[in-house]
Design a protein around this motif. Structure first.
Motif, PDB file in Angstrom:
ATOM      1  N   MET A   1      -2.409 -10.283   6.177  1.00  0.00           N
ATOM      2  CA  MET A   1      -2.346 -10.475   4.727  1.00  0.00           C
ATOM      3  C   MET A   1      -1.200  -9.621   4.176  1.00  0.00           C
ATOM      4  O   MET A   1      -1.115  -8.429   4.445  1.00  0.00           O
ATOM      5  N   SER A   2      -0.328 -10.287   3.427  1.00  0.00           N
ATOM      6  CA  SER A   2       0.881  -9.618   2.949  1.00  0.00           C
ATOM      7  C   SER A   2       0.661  -9.033   1.562  1.00  0.00           C
ATOM      8  O   SER A   2       0.057  -9.654   0.692  1.00  0.00           O
ATOM      9  N   TRP A   3       1.195  -7.805   1.412  1.00  0.00           N
ATOM     10  CA  TRP A   3       1.123  -7.179   0.106  1.00  0.00           C
ATOM     11  C   TRP A   3       2.041  -7.892  -0.897  1.00  0.00           C
ATOM     12  O   TRP A   3       1.767  -7.928  -2.095  1.00  0.00           O
ATOM     13  N   GLY A   4       3.152  -8.462  -0.411  1.00  0.00           N
ATOM     14  CA  GLY A   4       4.129  -9.051  -1.319  1.00  0.00           C
ATOM     15  C   GLY A   4       3.601 -10.248  -2.073  1.00  0.00           C
ATOM     16  O   GLY A   4       3.963 -10.461  -3.234  1.00  0.00           O
ATOM     17  N   THR A   5       2.747 -11.049  -1.431  1.00  0.00           N
ATOM     18  CA  THR A   5       2.218 -12.236  -2.102  1.00  0.00           C
ATOM     19  C   THR A   5       0.917 -11.973  -2.825  1.00  0.00           C
ATOM     20  O   THR A   5       0.624 -12.618  -3.842  1.00  0.00           O
ATOM     21  N   GLU A   6       0.132 -11.061  -2.276  1.00  0.00           N
ATOM     22  CA  GLU A   6      -1.181 -10.816  -2.862  1.00  0.00           C
ATOM     23  C   GLU A   6      -1.154  -9.716  -3.920  1.00  0.00           C
ATOM     24  O   GLU A   6      -1.968  -9.711  -4.832  1.00  0.00           O
ATOM     25  N   LEU A   7      -0.241  -8.771  -3.770  1.00  0.00           N
ATOM     26  CA  LEU A   7      -0.218  -7.619  -4.677  1.00  0.00           C
ATOM     27  C   LEU A   7       1.113  -7.527  -5.401  1.00  0.00           C
ATOM     28  O   LEU A   7       1.648  -6.436  -5.617  1.00  0.00           O
ATOM     29  N   TRP A   8       1.657  -8.688  -5.830  1.00  0.00           N
ATOM     30  CA  TRP A   8       2.976  -8.693  -6.451  1.00  0.00           C
ATOM     31  C   TRP A   8       3.018  -7.940  -7.760  1.00  0.00           C
ATOM     32  O   TRP A   8       4.078  -7.473  -8.188  1.00  0.00           O
ATOM     33  N   ASP A   9       1.857  -7.799  -8.417  1.00  0.00           N
ATOM     34  CA  ASP A   9       1.821  -7.112  -9.705  1.00  0.00           C
ATOM     35  C   ASP A   9       1.178  -5.727  -9.630  1.00  0.00           C
ATOM     36  O   ASP A   9       0.819  -5.169 -10.663  1.00  0.00           O
ATOM     37  N   GLN A  10       1.011  -5.171  -8.379  1.00  0.00           N
ATOM     38  CA  GLN A  10       0.319  -3.892  -8.217  1.00  0.00           C
ATOM     39  C   GLN A  10       1.266  -2.802  -7.713  1.00  0.00           C
ATOM     40  O   GLN A  10       0.940  -2.034  -6.811  1.00  0.00           O
ATOM     41  N   PHE A  11       2.446  -2.767  -8.290  1.00  0.00           N
ATOM     42  CA  PHE A  11       3.437  -1.778  -7.855  1.00  0.00           C
ATOM     43  C   PHE A  11       2.926  -0.352  -8.065  1.00  0.00           C
ATOM     44  O   PHE A  11       3.056   0.508  -7.174  1.00  0.00           O
ATOM     45  N   ASP A  12       2.356  -0.059  -9.197  1.00  0.00           N
ATOM     46  CA  ASP A  12       1.880   1.294  -9.487  1.00  0.00           C
ATOM     47  C   ASP A  12       0.732   1.693  -8.562  1.00  0.00           C
ATOM     48  O   ASP A  12       0.666   2.844  -8.082  1.00  0.00           O
ATOM     49  N   ASN A  13      -0.183   0.759  -8.295  1.00  0.00           N
ATOM     50  CA  ASN A  13      -1.295   1.065  -7.404  1.00  0.00           C
ATOM     51  C   ASN A  13      -0.827   1.290  -5.965  1.00  0.00           C
ATOM     52  O   ASN A  13      -1.357   2.158  -5.254  1.00  0.00           O
ATOM     53  N   LEU A  14       0.144   0.482  -5.567  1.00  0.00           N
ATOM     54  CA  LEU A  14       0.697   0.699  -4.226  1.00  0.00           C
ATOM     55  C   LEU A  14       1.423   2.036  -4.146  1.00  0.00           C
ATOM     56  O   LEU A  14       1.416   2.697  -3.100  1.00  0.00           O
ATOM     57  N   ASP A  15       2.063   2.417  -5.221  1.00  0.00           N
ATOM     58  CA  ASP A  15       2.688   3.738  -5.275  1.00  0.00           C
ATOM     59  C   ASP A  15       1.645   4.836  -5.065  1.00  0.00           C
ATOM     60  O   ASP A  15       1.842   5.765  -4.271  1.00  0.00           O
ATOM     61  N   LYS A  16       0.525   4.733  -5.723  1.00  0.00           N
ATOM     62  CA  LYS A  16      -0.545   5.714  -5.570  1.00  0.00           C
ATOM     63  C   LYS A  16      -1.152   5.665  -4.166  1.00  0.00           C
ATOM     64  O   LYS A  16      -1.460   6.703  -3.564  1.00  0.00           O
ATOM     65  N   HIS A  17      -1.319   4.450  -3.642  1.00  0.00           N
ATOM     66  CA  HIS A  17      -1.944   4.318  -2.319  1.00  0.00           C
ATOM     67  C   HIS A  17      -1.083   4.947  -1.232  1.00  0.00           C
ATOM     68  O   HIS A  17      -1.589   5.665  -0.349  1.00  0.00           O
ATOM     69  N   THR A  18       0.210   4.662  -1.254  1.00  0.00           N
ATOM     70  CA  THR A  18       1.085   5.254  -0.228  1.00  0.00           C
ATOM     71  C   THR A  18       1.142   6.773  -0.349  1.00  0.00           C
ATOM     72  O   THR A  18       1.221   7.476   0.661  1.00  0.00           O
ATOM     73  N   GLN A  19       1.076   7.279  -1.571  1.00  0.00           N
ATOM     74  CA  GLN A  19       1.033   8.739  -1.728  1.00  0.00           C
ATOM     75  C   GLN A  19      -0.262   9.311  -1.173  1.00  0.00           C
ATOM     76  O   GLN A  19      -0.273  10.364  -0.535  1.00  0.00           O
TER      77      GLN A  19
END
Length: 578
Positions: free
Chosen positions: A1-19
């Motif tokens: 499952m790709s983040w690019g297609t499923e989480l295209w509008d979750q840039f801020d959350n992905l920023d928090k998750h990677t941190q």
């Protein structure tokens, strides 16, 4: 499952998750650091414990009991076990903690790069949207202005009072506003088309690519955590075989404890060599009393003593007095197992040189130990002398390498040391022979010692014991034969020594073959012909001479360098008398 297609509008959350992922990795690294610190401290404490309880004495002074040796073996195994804990800590520090810290730095740099790319793409899209929105607002404004100018033109055109110039001016303004509105419309349409294109690129190309990189980074972080988990366990499992051997060594050391052997070591360590005291003789103080009454007057006299007294009265022989110096009377002084020591043991001046202050058995062991040490020192001096002689020969053959005369003081000093060591060995061997001779004939000589009779000591045998027959020295105090009655005069001790020396030649310890002839002009040397076979009776003691014996019985010294020597394998060596 790709983040690019499923989480295209979750840039801020992905920023928090990677941190959060990086923080979790660093938290695990901190856990590993504390764990390896525990291992290092544990190993250090174990080593300090081993060092604390390890014997600080020399090996000669260490107890030889199996329980002590087993405990020392356990300490050694524990020290090895501590070393394995250090290995675990080292592997955790290198393969887990160090790797995690390096990977954490790489993750931070990669995450920063991807997030910067995402922010740049978002900023570009925002810029396009602002341009489109600006053109849209301008188009809207120009349309309103055009509408106002049209209303003004229509009002003036329908007003009969308006002048022609006013109408023309309003018409020109209306045409201008309409033209401007058309231009704004075209610009807005262009900006809108551009924004839609950029937005499509943003959400279909840029963001999926950036999110895919972030997803790969996070998955690699997860894989790295799994690998470090495995390395964490492998560091522990890798030392299990050696740790098991350490534990097996402790079990073997525990099984090696032998109470019988420890008891035997106690006996060997503290055995004095003295014999238990004999029975107390009966001392009859009533022998000088006049017997006016019957035999029953002295009621305290044992029956055996009364019968012996009657026999002596019939024979006319006076009853002997009890000799206070009798050996049997002196045995009461030896009853000092739980009491005071006898006076002779107190008055004996301790001599640390010949160990005469020690019991016979302990004295024998100490003397034998010192002889072994002196023999080792003597061998070192012999090796040094041989090395110096070889060096001197090299210098004589090659003068450019050095002066052979410069080695003469060292050779002389080595020879002097050898002579001193031989003298010391001979003196200790004499003391050892005295102790062994006394131990071998202690029971026979105990009664004769009171008469101050000293048997001359014979030459020491190859085994280090006396060769004289000690059974001839045994005499019963009350049945000693009278020399005048036996008709045999007492032998002279010195004459006995001469006869003993003549009858006890040195044993053969090997043979040799003469490489050259030797005239033997000096006193004590032996004449030999080339290829003659001789018996070896005394080894070269470092002076370059070997004592040999011909088949005819004649013996003497020959140069060691003149013969080819073959020693017997089962020979114990001959005693050298300096």
């Amino acid at each position: 499952m790709s983040w690019g297609t499923e989480l295209w509008d979750q840039f801020d959350n992905l920023d928090k998750h990677t941190q959060w992922g990086i923080d979790f990795l660093e938290r695990y690294a901190k856990f590993v650091k504390e764990r390896l610190d525990i291992e290092q401290n544990y190993a250090k404490q174990l080593r300090n414990l081993v060092k604390k309880y390890c014997p600080k004495r020399s090996k000669d002074e260490e107890p030889r009991f199996t329980s002590c040796l087993s405990f020392y073996s356990i300490l050694n195994e524990l020290n090895d076990y501590a070393g394995q804990r250090e290995v675990v800590a080292e592997e955790m520090a290198h393969k887990v903690y160090g790797e995690l810290m390096r990977y954490s730095l790489d993750l931070k740099a990669e995450r920063k790069h991807h997030l910067q790319e995402g922010r740049k793409a978002q900023q570009h899209l925002d810029h396009c949207w602002k341009q489109m929105d600006s053109s849209k607002k301008k188009f809207e404004r120009e349309c309103r202005e055009a509408e106002k100018s049209q209303v003004t033109y229509d009002r003036l055109d329908n007003d009969i009072n308006a002048t022609k110039s006013e109408v023309e001016k309003a018409k020109a303004q209306f045409y201008l506003r309409t033209h401007t509105a058309d231009e704004s419309k075209n610009e807005y349409a262009s900006q809108l088309q551009n924004f839609n294109a950029e937005q499509w690129k943003h959400f279909n190309n840029a963001i999926p690519h950036i999110f895919k990189n972030l997803q790969d980074m996070d998955e690699r972080r997860t894989v790295k955590l799994g690998e470090t988990y495995r390395c964490f366990a492998e560091a522990e499992r890798r030392v299990i075989p050696i740790v098991s051997k350490c534990l097996e060594g402790m079990v073997v050391a525990a099984k090696a404890v032998n109470e019988r052997k420890d008891s035997a070591i106690v006996v060997e360590s503290f055995k004095s060599g003295f014999e238990p005291p004999g029975d107390f003789p009966f001392e009859d103080f009533s022998q000088n009393l006049s017997r006016t009454g019957s035999d029953g007057t002295i009621s305290n006299t044992p029956k055996g003593e009364r019968d012996r007294d009657r026999d002596r009265d019939r024979d006319g022989a006076p009853a002997p007095r009890s000799d206070p110096k009798h050996p049997m009377n002196r045995t009461k002084n030896k009853l000092w197992l739980f009491g005071k020591k006898p006076k002779w043991s107190v008055k004996m001046a301790p001599s640390l040189e010949d160990f005469s202050h020690l019991p016979p058995e302990q004295r024998r062991k100490r003397l034998q130990q010192r002889i072994d040490e002196l023999n080792k020192e003597l061998q070192k001096e012999i090796d040094q002398r041989d090395a110096l002689n070889k060096m001197k020969d090299v210098y004589e053959k090659n003068p450019q390498m050095g002066d052979p005369n410069s080695l003469q003081p060292q050779i002389s000093e080595t020879m002097c040391n050898m002579e001193k060591l031989r003298s010391e060995i001979h003196r200790n061997e004499t003391w050892l022979s005295e102790v062994e001779g006394k131990q071998s004939s202690r029971g026979d000589r105990r009664h004769s010692a009171d008469n101050h009779h000293h048997t001359p000591q014979g030459r020491e045998s190859p085994e280090g014991s006396y060769t004289d027959d000690t059974s001839q020295e045994h005499h019963t105090p009350h049945h000693r034969p009278n020399p005048s009655q036996s008709g045999q005069p007492n032998p002279d001790p010195h004459e006995f020594d001469d006869e003993f020396d003549d009858d006890d030649p040195l044993p053969v310890i090997g043979h040799c073959k003469a490489l050259y002839s030797f005239d033997g002009q000096n006193e004590g040397t032996l004449v030999m012909a080339e290829d003659e076979v001789l018996y070896i009776i005394e080894e070269d003691k470092g002076d370059g001479w070997t004592r040999a014996r011909k088949q005819s019985g004649e013996d003497g010294y020959v140069p060691t360098s003149y013969v080819e020597i073959t020693m017997e394998k089962n020979s114990k060596g001959a005693v050298t008398y300096i």
